[in-house]
Design a protein around this motif. Structure first.
Motif, PDB file in Angstrom:
ATOM      1  N   GLY A  49       0.577  -6.354  -1.392  1.00  0.00           N
ATOM      2  CA  GLY A  49       0.652  -5.615  -2.650  1.00  0.00           C
ATOM      3  C   GLY A  49       1.953  -4.834  -2.773  1.00  0.00           C
ATOM      4  N   LEU A  94      -3.396  -7.008   2.994  1.00  0.00           N
ATOM      5  CA  LEU A  94      -3.475  -6.892   1.535  1.00  0.00           C
ATOM      6  C   LEU A  94      -2.562  -5.779   1.020  1.00  0.00           C
ATOM      7  N   LYS A  95      -2.525  -4.664   1.752  1.00  0.00           N
ATOM      8  CA  LYS A  95      -1.663  -3.548   1.340  1.00  0.00           C
ATOM      9  C   LYS A  95      -0.187  -3.941   1.411  1.00  0.00           C
ATOM     10  N   SER A  97      -0.885   2.910  -6.896  1.00  0.00           N
ATOM     11  CA  SER A  97      -0.065   1.695  -6.754  1.00  0.00           C
ATOM     12  C   SER A  97      -0.634   0.547  -7.589  1.00  0.00           C
ATOM     13  N   ALA A  98      -1.981   0.490  -7.693  1.00  0.00           N
ATOM     14  CA  ALA A  98      -2.606  -0.592  -8.462  1.00  0.00           C
ATOM     15  C   ALA A  98      -2.315  -0.459  -9.961  1.00  0.00           C
ATOM     16  N   SER A 152       0.342  -7.818  -7.904  1.00  0.00           N
ATOM     17  CA  SER A 152       0.372  -6.492  -7.287  1.00  0.00           C
ATOM     18  C   SER A 152      -0.913  -5.714  -7.577  1.00  0.00           C
ATOM     19  N   THR A 153      -1.342  -5.742  -8.816  1.00  0.00           N
ATOM     20  CA  THR A 153      -2.569  -5.018  -9.188  1.00  0.00           C
ATOM     21  C   THR A 153      -3.782  -5.603  -8.470  1.00  0.00           C
ATOM     22  N   SER A 180       4.785  -7.410  -3.519  1.00  0.00           N
ATOM     23  CA  SER A 180       4.801  -7.874  -4.908  1.00  0.00           C
ATOM     24  C   SER A 180       5.275  -6.776  -5.853  1.00  0.00           C
ATOM     25  N   LEU A 196      -3.922  -7.259  -5.533  1.00  0.00           N
ATOM     26  CA  LEU A 196      -3.912  -6.997  -4.097  1.00  0.00           C
ATOM     27  C   LEU A 196      -4.248  -5.539  -3.785  1.00  0.00           C
ATOM     28  N   PHE A 197      -3.678  -4.600  -4.521  1.00  0.00           N
ATOM     29  CA  PHE A 197      -4.005  -3.188  -4.264  1.00  0.00           C
ATOM     30  C   PHE A 197      -5.452  -2.876  -4.633  1.00  0.00           C
ATOM     31  N   SER A 198      -5.978  -3.541  -5.638  1.00  0.00           N
ATOM     32  CA  SER A 198      -7.380  -3.330  -6.012  1.00  0.00           C
ATOM     33  C   SER A 198      -8.316  -3.844  -4.916  1.00  0.00           C
TER      34      SER A 198
END
Length: 286
Positions: A13, A9-10, A98-99, A75-76, A16, A78-80
């Motif tokens: 993220g 996931l990181k 990053s989120a 991106s938001t 993206s 995946l980082f979340s």
């Protein structure tokens, strides 16, 4: 297994966010300047090419919005997810930074640029100049010749015809005193003729009168057609000025949009740097 999924996931993220950053930078230094140069290179009176370029600009703005919003949301998200499902000791702040980096990038781009993009998207096609008058319009103008001119011409023609159509009575008188000589007399209805009978008008005089009538008719037509031509020319100048102003306004709007993308590229690059450093430290140093 959970650790591998979170790492995936990181990485997704980060990828993206990297795509969003590279897309914004490319648009700010390549695509938008190309659109501006293409508009400036088009001759301002070539309405067909200007309309095509305006349509291309609208399509580009609409497609750019979709791509930027999709990459920001991905991106938001995946980082979340990575921050939510990470163990307590692995919930690092860089995941939060990053989120929120992608939404801040979108905010930096469209804080002012959104209004300028709406102005371009709402613009109609440029107005074309009025079409020139056809020959039918010319015939309509000539048909509006004053009746006085036509009546005078008809009267002159009718008078000429009457002069030639009057019957002549020919009387022949033969007498014995004249020793067989005969005389032919031209007379009116009484049968008596005179050498001063009415003669048809001279062809030269009739030709001059016809020329004067033609000149009068030509002058009347010119007086009627001068004013519409001036009005038409004034309308075309107004339309050309309006199209030039619309073109300059679109170029100025694109300049403001480019500034917004540059600001967004700075924010996105900073967020990408934080995410990259945090992920490297998370994988190799923690």
């Amino acid at each position: 297994m959970a650790g591998t999924s979170i790492t995936t996931l990181k990485l997704l993220g980060l990828g993206s966010l990297g795509l969003l950053t590279s897309s914004i930078i490319y648009q700010s230094i390549q695509n938008i300047p190309i659109l501006i140069n293409q508009l400036n290179s088009i001759y301002q009176f070539n309405i067909f090419k200007l309309n095509n370029q305006l349509t291309l600009t609208k399509n580009y703005i609409f497609g750019s919005r979709i791509v930027n919003i999709l990459l920001t949301g991905l991106s938001t998200f995946l980082f979340s997810l990575a921050f939510k499902y990470s163990p307590i000791d692995e919930k690092h702040p860089y995941l939060i930074y990053s989120a929120i980096g992608a939404p801040l990038t979108l905010l930096g781009i469209y804080f002012n640029s959104w209004n300028y993009e709406d102005k371009i998207l709402s613009k109609p096609d440029l107005i074309t100049t009025t079409a020139p008058k056809t020959k039918s319009n010319r015939s309509n103008v000539t048909s509006t010749t004053p009746s006085s001119v036509i009546s005078e011409e008809d009267a002159a023609n009718n008078q000429d015809l009457n002069e030639f159509d009057e019957p002549e009575i020919i009387s022949k008188v033969n007498t014995a005193d004249d020793l067989g000589k005969s005389y032919v007399h031209l007379s009116d209805e009484s049968g008596i003729s005179t050498p001063t009978s009415t003669q048809p008008p001279s062809p030269q005089i009739k030709h001059q009168s016809d020329e004067e009538e033609d000149d009068d008719e030509h002058n009347v037509i010119e007086e009627e057609t001068n004013e519409p031509k001036e009005v038409k020319h004034s309308d075309e100048v107004d339309l050309e000025i309006q199209n030039i102003l619309i073109k300059k306004e679109i170029v100025q709007d694109l300049e403001n949009i480019k500034f917004g993308f540059k600001l967004g590229s700075y924010i996105s690059s900073f967020s990408l740097s934080i995410a990259l450093i945090g992920l490297i430290g998370d994988l190799y140093f923690v």
